[in-house]
Design a protein around this motif. Structure first.
Motif, PDB file in Angstrom:
ATOM      1  N   TYR A 160      -1.684   5.868  -6.396  1.00 33.56           N
ATOM      2  CA  TYR A 160      -2.359   5.239  -6.367  1.00 33.56           C
ATOM      3  C   TYR A 160      -2.842   4.693  -4.868  1.00 33.56           C
ATOM      4  CZ  TYR A 160      -0.460   3.246 -11.075  1.00 33.56           C
ATOM      5  OH  TYR A 160      -0.296   3.121 -11.811  1.00 33.56           O
ATOM      6  N   GLU A 161      -4.450   5.860  -4.419  1.00 30.07           N
ATOM      7  CA  GLU A 161      -4.646   5.421  -3.837  1.00 30.07           C
ATOM      8  C   GLU A 161      -6.278   4.711  -3.274  1.00 30.07           C
ATOM      9  OE1 GLU A 161      -3.078   7.413  -1.162  1.00 30.07           O
ATOM     10  OE2 GLU A 161      -2.294   8.271  -2.478  1.00 30.07           O
ATOM     11  N   ASP A 162      -6.887   4.180  -4.200  1.00 29.56           N
ATOM     12  CA  ASP A 162      -7.812   3.374  -3.739  1.00 29.56           C
ATOM     13  C   ASP A 162      -7.433   1.215  -3.790  1.00 29.56           C
ATOM     14  OD1 ASP A 162     -10.382   2.133  -4.170  1.00 29.56           O
ATOM     15  OD2 ASP A 162     -11.016   3.132  -5.493  1.00 29.56           O
ATOM     16  N   VAL A 163      -7.233   1.591  -2.292  1.00 27.40           N
ATOM     17  CA  VAL A 163      -6.319   0.285  -2.500  1.00 27.40           C
ATOM     18  C   VAL A 163      -7.558  -0.970  -1.544  1.00 27.40           C
ATOM     19  CG1 VAL A 163      -4.590  -1.667  -1.504  1.00 27.40           C
ATOM     20  CG2 VAL A 163      -4.501   1.196  -2.474  1.00 27.40           C
ATOM     21  N   THR A 164      -7.625  -1.665  -1.939  1.00 34.50           N
ATOM     22  CA  THR A 164      -9.272  -2.696  -0.901  1.00 34.50           C
ATOM     23  C   THR A 164      -7.903  -3.883  -0.697  1.00 34.50           C
ATOM     24  OG1 THR A 164     -10.647  -1.926  -1.960  1.00 34.50           O
ATOM     25  CG2 THR A 164     -10.876  -4.029  -0.604  1.00 34.50           C
ATOM     26  N   ILE A 216       0.889  -1.093   0.245  1.00 41.06           N
ATOM     27  CA  ILE A 216      -0.116  -0.011   0.060  1.00 41.06           C
ATOM     28  C   ILE A 216       0.538   0.933   0.028  1.00 41.06           C
ATOM     29  CG2 ILE A 216      -1.833   1.852   1.443  1.00 41.06           C
ATOM     30  CD1 ILE A 216      -2.592  -1.435   1.832  1.00 41.06           C
ATOM     31  N   ASN A 217       1.596   1.612   0.855  1.00 46.08           N
ATOM     32  CA  ASN A 217       3.063   2.660   0.666  1.00 46.08           C
ATOM     33  C   ASN A 217       3.519   2.666  -0.670  1.00 46.08           C
ATOM     34  OD1 ASN A 217       2.420   2.491   3.383  1.00 46.08           O
ATOM     35  ND2 ASN A 217       3.872   1.977   4.118  1.00 46.08           N
ATOM     36  N   THR A 218       3.750   1.402  -0.784  1.00 39.52           N
ATOM     37  CA  THR A 218       4.408   1.531  -1.981  1.00 39.52           C
ATOM     38  C   THR A 218       3.486   2.150  -3.304  1.00 39.52           C
ATOM     39  OG1 THR A 218       6.283  -0.266  -1.990  1.00 39.52           O
ATOM     40  CG2 THR A 218       5.742  -0.187  -4.065  1.00 39.52           C
TER      41      THR A 218
END
Lengths: 158, 121
Positions: free
Chosen positions: B25-29, B17-19
């Motif tokens: 890219y911000e939209d992560v599930t 997620i940090n990468t």
């Protein structure tokens, strides 16, 4: 122990610290200790098995483990809250995995590797009863020592 | 761009997620294994999947096989992030439908290249 094993383990360790912990580590003189008593307190192990079998173990003091965890997660050390075992297990997993990949490239051997096991405690030794080759590679991360140990047994050719 | 990350290690999910955040890219599930990943996929509202290989409950290989077996999710690009980097491992992953492969440890640059490559197919 074959020098190639230690060269690949050392390169794998430095690469993992540089790319995933965002810290440079320097390696000290390797030793063939028969028993390791970590100054404290966190030990992560990943076993591998194939024509060559063995174990990669990472030993750190709690303070160093906490700093490593924070660096991997991108948070401050004071913010670490229960993530330490998973992070140090993942650190050992990546070192062992990278070592396995490097050895496959030079020897053609493919090994299976285990999931990581993490022990957190104090005043304990790790010893192995079977006849194994054992080398401890000490790394320095700033003021902290991180020991990476390689244990190897080779199957006799039939 | 909507990402689904499937990995049993919370540390590795956070690193990915940090990468992704560094790459914009911000939209992560997130999901902790393949079975949870299938639940999160739901109606297929994901643009790219990043999955581990070795996981409890359902491995990454089994997960990808299920993704490719559904008419709703079969075309979603899949990146596998793992330490399993032997030639036989890569062949097996590609055979079940993994589009590309990121070997741990990795840099943000490697992740960017792999994401761009699978999205441009």
């Amino acid at each position: 122990m074959e020098p190639q094993f230690l060269t690949e383990l050392s390169d794998a360790t430095r690469e993992v610290f540089r790319t995933m912990v965002f810290r440079e580590v320097t390696e000290g003189a390797r030793t063939g200790r028969t028993a390791v008593q970590p100054g404290a307190n966190v030990v992560a192990t990943v076993a591998f098995a194939g024509k060559t079998s063995g174990l990669v173990a990472v030993y750190t003091a709690f303070e160093a483990a906490n700093e490593i965890t924070a660096a991997m997660l991108g948070i401050e050390p004071a913010e670490v809250d229960g993530e330490l075992p998973d992070a140090i297990g993942e650190l050992a997993n990546m070192i062992a995995g990278s070592f396995r990949t490097r050895m496959a490239a030079v020897s053609g051997e493919t090994w299976a590797i285990s999931v990581p096991t993490v022990i957190v405690g104090r005043d304990f030794y790790t010893k192995y009863v079977s006849d194994v080759q054992r080398v401890v590679c000490p790394f320095q991360m700033g003021p902290h020592e991180v020991l990476v140990e390689l244990i190897v047994t080779r199957r006799n050719e039939q | 761009m909507r990402f689904l990350i499937v990995d049993d290690s919370s540390t590795m999910r956070r690193i990915i997620i940090n990468t992704l955040n560094k790459l914009g890219y911000e939209d992560v599930t997130e999901a902790g294994n393949g079975r949870e990943g299938l639940d999160r996929l739901g109606g297929g509202a994901v643009d790219i999947i990043i999955t581990d290989w070795n996981m409890p409950e359902m491995t990454g290989i089994e997960f990808v096989r299920s993704v490719r077996g559904s008419s709703v999710t079969k075309d979603i690009p899949v990146l596998m992030v793992t330490t399993n980097a032997a030639k036989d491992d890569i062949v097996e992953a590609l055979k079940v439908g993994v589009n590309s492969y990121v070997v741990k440890p990795f840099t943000p640059e490697t992740m960017r290249e792999k994401i761009e490559a699978v999205l441009s197919r």
